[in-house]
Design an enzyme around this catalytic site. Structure first.
Site, short mmCIF file in Angstrom:
data_model
loop_
_atom_site.label_atom_id
_atom_site.label_comp_id
_atom_site.label_asym_id
_atom_site.label_seq_id
_atom_site.Cartn_x
_atom_site.Cartn_y
_atom_site.Cartn_z
N ARG A 71 0.97 -1.22 0.07
CA ARG A 71 -0.11 -0.27 0.14
C ARG A 71 0.89 1.28 -0.25
O ARG A 71 1.27 2.04 0.93
CB ARG A 71 -0.82 0.03 1.22
CG ARG A 71 -1.67 1.26 1.27
CD ARG A 71 -2.94 1.21 0.48
NE ARG A 71 -4.00 0.23 0.71
CZ ARG A 71 -4.74 0.06 -0.12
NH1 ARG A 71 -4.93 0.33 -1.33
NH2 ARG A 71 -5.52 -1.01 0.04
N GLN A 89 -9.15 -7.09 -8.46
CA GLN A 89 -8.78 -5.59 -8.44
C GLN A 89 -7.45 -5.21 -9.06
O GLN A 89 -6.64 -5.89 -8.31
CB GLN A 89 -9.16 -4.75 -7.17
CG GLN A 89 -8.68 -3.55 -6.97
CD GLN A 89 -9.86 -2.60 -6.92
OE1 GLN A 89 -10.89 -2.80 -7.88
NE2 GLN A 89 -9.73 -1.54 -6.34
N ARG A 94 0.84 -6.36 -9.70
CA ARG A 94 1.53 -6.01 -8.44
C ARG A 94 1.71 -6.79 -7.41
O ARG A 94 1.93 -6.71 -6.35
CB ARG A 94 0.58 -4.76 -8.06
CG ARG A 94 -0.82 -5.21 -7.74
CD ARG A 94 -1.48 -4.08 -7.19
NE ARG A 94 -3.00 -4.54 -6.79
CZ ARG A 94 -3.87 -3.66 -6.25
NH1 ARG A 94 -3.61 -2.34 -5.82
NH2 ARG A 94 -5.06 -4.12 -5.80
N HIS A 171 -0.33 3.52 -10.22
CA HIS A 171 -1.01 3.99 -9.10
C HIS A 171 -0.37 4.60 -8.18
O HIS A 171 -0.32 4.35 -7.06
CB HIS A 171 -1.50 2.61 -8.62
CG HIS A 171 -3.02 2.54 -7.69
ND1 HIS A 171 -2.76 3.49 -6.59
CD2 HIS A 171 -4.23 2.60 -8.02
CE1 HIS A 171 -4.33 3.32 -5.96
NE2 HIS A 171 -4.95 2.84 -6.77
N ASP A 216 -12.84 9.91 -6.24
CA ASP A 216 -12.13 8.69 -7.25
C ASP A 216 -12.67 8.78 -8.58
O ASP A 216 -13.74 8.34 -9.13
CB ASP A 216 -12.78 7.29 -6.46
CG ASP A 216 -12.27 6.31 -6.84
OD1 ASP A 216 -12.38 5.20 -6.38
OD2 ASP A 216 -11.48 6.30 -7.98
N GLU A 275 -2.76 9.06 -11.10
CA GLU A 275 -2.41 7.82 -11.59
C GLU A 275 -2.46 7.93 -13.30
O GLU A 275 -3.55 8.07 -13.73
CB GLU A 275 -3.18 6.62 -11.20
CG GLU A 275 -3.51 6.61 -9.68
CD GLU A 275 -4.62 5.54 -9.12
OE1 GLU A 275 -4.96 4.68 -9.94
OE2 GLU A 275 -5.18 6.02 -8.48
O1 TA6 Z 1 -7.42 3.94 -8.05
C1 TA6 Z 1 -8.56 4.27 -7.58
C2 TA6 Z 1 -9.02 2.97 -6.96
O2 TA6 Z 1 -9.49 2.23 -8.22
C3 TA6 Z 1 -9.97 3.37 -5.71
O3 TA6 Z 1 -11.20 2.75 -6.13
C4 TA6 Z 1 -9.58 2.16 -4.75
O4 TA6 Z 1 -10.06 1.21 -5.00
C5 TA6 Z 1 -8.10 2.32 -5.10
O5 TA6 Z 1 -8.01 2.09 -6.28
C6 TA6 Z 1 -7.25 1.50 -4.12
O6 TA6 Z 1 -7.45 0.03 -4.75
P1 TA6 Z 1 -6.66 -1.20 -3.84
O7 TA6 Z 1 -7.23 -2.51 -4.67
O8 TA6 Z 1 -5.30 -0.94 -3.92
O9 TA6 Z 1 -7.12 -1.13 -2.32
#
Ligand code: TA6
Length: 317
Positions: A71, A89, A94, A171, A216, A275
């Protein structure tokens, strides 16, 4: 490094281990700026200026235990930005251990002279091919230039026998003094998809973006230059991007911060994600084709940016 006189300091790229035993590479440049890249995730996890100030945000609660993504720093979102379908996600790049690429193919426009350079490569494992059935080679070059500008160049080649489509983001978590005193310039008047309103499309109002609550947003087809102004530090981050038409701006604010176990409750005050991304128009590569996406990060005194990043003017920049 302390024993070397300033003039003797050189560029260096050194392997190391972090406090958790994870492999990382430390890049140094002669004036004292540095960066570090974890092989896990191919993730930049530190970028410091000549005064050793940390410019990227890293959560104090970050978990350095694969496969959980770290993080902070600059996680790489590939082969997907966001969450849709079967992939986790932000994809899996990563969450994987990358390798040092000792023999990268030439990269036109990216000098290796007079800078610290790290080349990494990621290829899918058999497990990866089960969740995303496409062969690829993902080469990442991280360079630290004299004075500390940090550049990331991603090259993704389709090594399969059929086309594939992906979305992508660097990111980037910027460290800021106080989110309530931060401004973003360069996305004014643009359309964006709002993740807080079912990705509906809106148009941004005409002045710099400021922050009073969770944001966001995926800004679409932005200028090549975006500025993040940290008022208290009198510091502006300048993000330049190429091959990445969109830009995501994210701050979780208080409620979402509390919901993330690897993020301190108050840490939203000291970070902002901006990003460089390719989201609205996914990228399709035919067999043998290669895509390149580049972002360059630098810092300038804040006076630099008042009004100089007006989107109508930046396009001439
Ligand atoms: O980049 C923004 C985002 O898509 C947010 O919606 C939030 O979910 C963030 O990424 C962090 O995502 P993660 O999967 O790293 O917790």
């Amino acid at each position: 490094m302390g024993h070397l006189a300033m003039s003797e300091q050189k560029f260096s790229v050194e392997m190391a281990k972090d406090a958790h035993g994870l492999d990382k590479v430390v890049l140094n440049e002669p004036r004292g700026a540095s960066a570090q890249v974890h092989l896990f995730g191919g993730q930049v996890t530190s970028w410091k200026n000549e005064r050793k100030e940390e410019l990227l945000f890293m959560s104090s609660k970050a978990i350095f235990k694969p496969p959980k993504a770290i993080r902070g720093g600059i996680p790489i979102c590939f082969p997907q930005f966001g969450s849709c379908g079967s992939l986790e996600q932000h994809g899996f790049a990563r969450n994987r251990v990358w390798s040092i690429d000792n023999n990268p193919p030439p990269l036109p426009g990216s000098s290796v002279e007079n800078r610290a350079v790290l080349d990494l490569i990621l290829k899918p494992t058999e497990e990866d091919l089960k969740i995303w059935p496409h062969s690829f080679e993902f080469r990442l070059r991280v360079t630290l230039a004299p004075g500390g500008d940090l550049t990331l160049i991603s090259r993704i080649r389709n090594t399969d026998t059929k086309p594939f489509t992906f979305t992508f983001a660097y990111h980037t978590y910027f460290s800021v003094s106080d989110i309530s005193e931060v401004r973003v310039e360069g996305v004014e008047t643009l359309d964006y998809l709002d993740n807080l309103h079912d990705k509906q499309r809106f148009t941004e109002q005409g002045d710099a973006i400021t922050f009073e609550s969770e944001v966001d947003k995926i800004y679409l087809s932005t200028p090549t230059k975006i500025a993040i102004l940290d008022h208290e530090k009198k510091r502006t981050y300048v993000l330049r991007k190429d091959g990445l038409p969109d830009a995501v701006v994210w701050n979780p604010w208080e409620r979402k911060a509390k919901s993330m176990t690897d993020f301190g409750d108050d840490e939203y005050k000291h970070m902002l994600c901006v990003e460089a991304a390719a989201v609205e128009k996914p990228i399709t590569l035919k067999p043998g084709e290669e895509w390149k996406g580049r972002q360059e990060l630098s810092t300038v005194p804040s006076s630099y940016c008042s009004g100089q990043l007006d989107p109508s003017r930046v396009l001439q920049g």
